[in-house]
Design an enzyme around this catalytic site. Structure first.
Site, PDB file in Angstrom:
ATOM      1  N   CYS A  51     -77.844  11.226  41.488  1.00 58.58           N
ATOM      2  CA  CYS A  51     -77.313  10.417  42.403  1.00 58.58           C
ATOM      3  C   CYS A  51     -75.578  10.240  42.926  1.00 58.58           C
ATOM      4  O   CYS A  51     -75.330  11.310  43.435  1.00 58.58           O
ATOM      5  CB  CYS A  51     -78.207   8.776  42.228  1.00 58.58           C
ATOM      6  SG  CYS A  51     -78.875   7.867  43.832  1.00 58.58           S
ATOM      7  N   HIS A  92     -83.741  10.458  39.632  1.00 55.95           N
ATOM      8  CA  HIS A  92     -83.005  10.065  38.420  1.00 55.95           C
ATOM      9  C   HIS A  92     -83.984  10.239  37.573  1.00 55.95           C
ATOM     10  O   HIS A  92     -85.109   9.565  36.688  1.00 55.95           O
ATOM     11  CB  HIS A  92     -83.091   8.512  38.734  1.00 55.95           C
ATOM     12  CG  HIS A  92     -81.690   8.209  39.209  1.00 55.95           C
ATOM     13  ND1 HIS A  92     -80.871   7.509  39.249  1.00 55.95           N
ATOM     14  CD2 HIS A  92     -82.259   7.665  40.672  1.00 55.95           C
ATOM     15  CE1 HIS A  92     -79.571   7.605  39.978  1.00 55.95           C
ATOM     16  NE2 HIS A  92     -81.230   7.209  41.260  1.00 55.95           N
ATOM     17  N   GLU A 107     -83.107   9.830  34.255  1.00 54.11           N
ATOM     18  CA  GLU A 107     -82.673   8.503  33.893  1.00 54.11           C
ATOM     19  C   GLU A 107     -83.512   7.961  33.673  1.00 54.11           C
ATOM     20  O   GLU A 107     -83.489   6.922  32.502  1.00 54.11           O
ATOM     21  CB  GLU A 107     -81.034   8.787  33.150  1.00 54.11           C
ATOM     22  CG  GLU A 107     -80.694   7.361  34.426  1.00 54.11           C
ATOM     23  CD  GLU A 107     -80.537   7.942  35.804  1.00 54.11           C
ATOM     24  OE1 GLU A 107     -81.040   9.286  35.733  1.00 54.11           O
ATOM     25  OE2 GLU A 107     -80.137   6.656  36.571  1.00 54.11           O
TER      26      GLU A 107
END
Lengths: 225, 80
Positions: free
Chosen positions: A87, A199, A201
């Site tokens: 990002c 994302h 994560e």
């Protein structure tokens, strides 16, 4: 033990998510590294997390590229070290010219926060080797400037060198931001650097709705062991 | 001494913000707008330096940080 450096800039806000996910993976050892540091030689992997470094002032990532740590990132990148930018981390890598192309405002100029799905375009890299063939990866996006742009020449280069990492796929609603060729992530030519807007994560535990993101971190560990 | 810097998207670079604002003007009844593009305007104030020096500092600032050469062009005027 694969040692991960998670860079922290003023305004990073996905650094702790990345830390927790990496810390949960067998064989991985994450550490935060403040952007004023200037040496990353002891780490195997560099993670540039999401957020709003320097408030996205001027252009997303434009000011972070002058932080002292970025000199270390550039010198480690030349040695072939594995680097992932997520990002805002992707935006920083683009502004630092470690990755090609540009990221501009989403079509519609809205901040988009939603789940999307990804197709993997190259399975033979440090970031994708554990992803099962044809599996769609579900994970969230959360960005305003994720509209990837490349000139015709660059698009040809990206295709010729298999530098397109991920594209948005229709299962998760398709292209959310207007990126050319539905691009969600790209590699550098040498494939040791990945930048992606979604994302992973935030999608690494089933309780969060998907753990597809962990495949990317597991691939990195497999590659660096 | 003051530099007035104008930064614009290159021709052919999509400007979603400009498109949206253009459509917003149409929607409030303002007609005749074919296209609208949004850029940035930056002023730099200088102390006691020559115009040549101010120009070279401004140009360097644009190249190194203020404009992204991938997507943007810039021009500037230095006023005494």
């Amino acid at each position: 033990m694969t040692k991960f450096a998670i860079l922290v800039f003023p305004g990073s806000n996905c650094d702790h998510d990345a830390y927790k996910v990496i810390d949960n993976i067998e064989g991985a050892n994450p550490k935060f590294v403040w952007h004023k540091e200037n040496n990353l030689s002891e780490y195997d992997v560099i993670v540039i997390p999401g957020g709003f470094s320097y408030g996205d002032y001027l252009r997303a990532g434009a000011i972070a590229k002058f932080s002292p740590i970025m000199n270390a990132v550039i010198s480690e990148s030349k040695k072939g070290k594995v680097i992932i930018g997520i990002c805002n981390g992707f935006q920083i890598l683009i502004e630092s010219r470690l990755l090609p192309g540009a990221l501009i405002n989403n079509n519609g100029v809205k901040f988009k926060s939603k789940e999307i799905s990804l197709s993997t375009k190259n399975y033979n890299t440090a970031f994708t080797n554990q992803i099962p063939k044809d599996k769609k990866l579900f994970m969230p996006i959360a960005h305003r400037k994720g509209n990837y742009r490349a000139s015709d020449d660059l698009i040809k280069e990206l295709k010729d060198n298999n530098q397109i990492a991920f594209t948005y796929s229709k299962e998760g609603g398709g292209n959310p931001n207007g990126s050319c060729l539905d691009i969600a992530g790209v590699f550098n030519k040498q494939k040791n650097i990945l930048g992606m807007m979604p994302h992973p994560e935030r999608a690494a535990e089933l309780i969060l709705g998907s753990n597809d993101g962990s495949l990317i971190f597991e691939s990195i560990i497999k590659d660096t062991v | 001494m003051k530099a007035k810097i104008y930064i614009r998207y290159k021709e052919g670079i999509l400007d979603p913000q400009g498109k949206t604002v253009g459509r917003a003007l149409n929607s409030i009844g303002i007609d005749g707008i074919e296209d609208l593009r949004i850029g940035k305007y930056i002023e730099i104030l200088f102390g006691d330096i020559s115009k040549e020096k101010a120009e070279s500092v401004t140009d360097e600032s644009c190249r190194k940080l203020l404009a992204n050469p991938n997507t943007e062009t810039y021009h500037f005027e230095v006023e005494e």
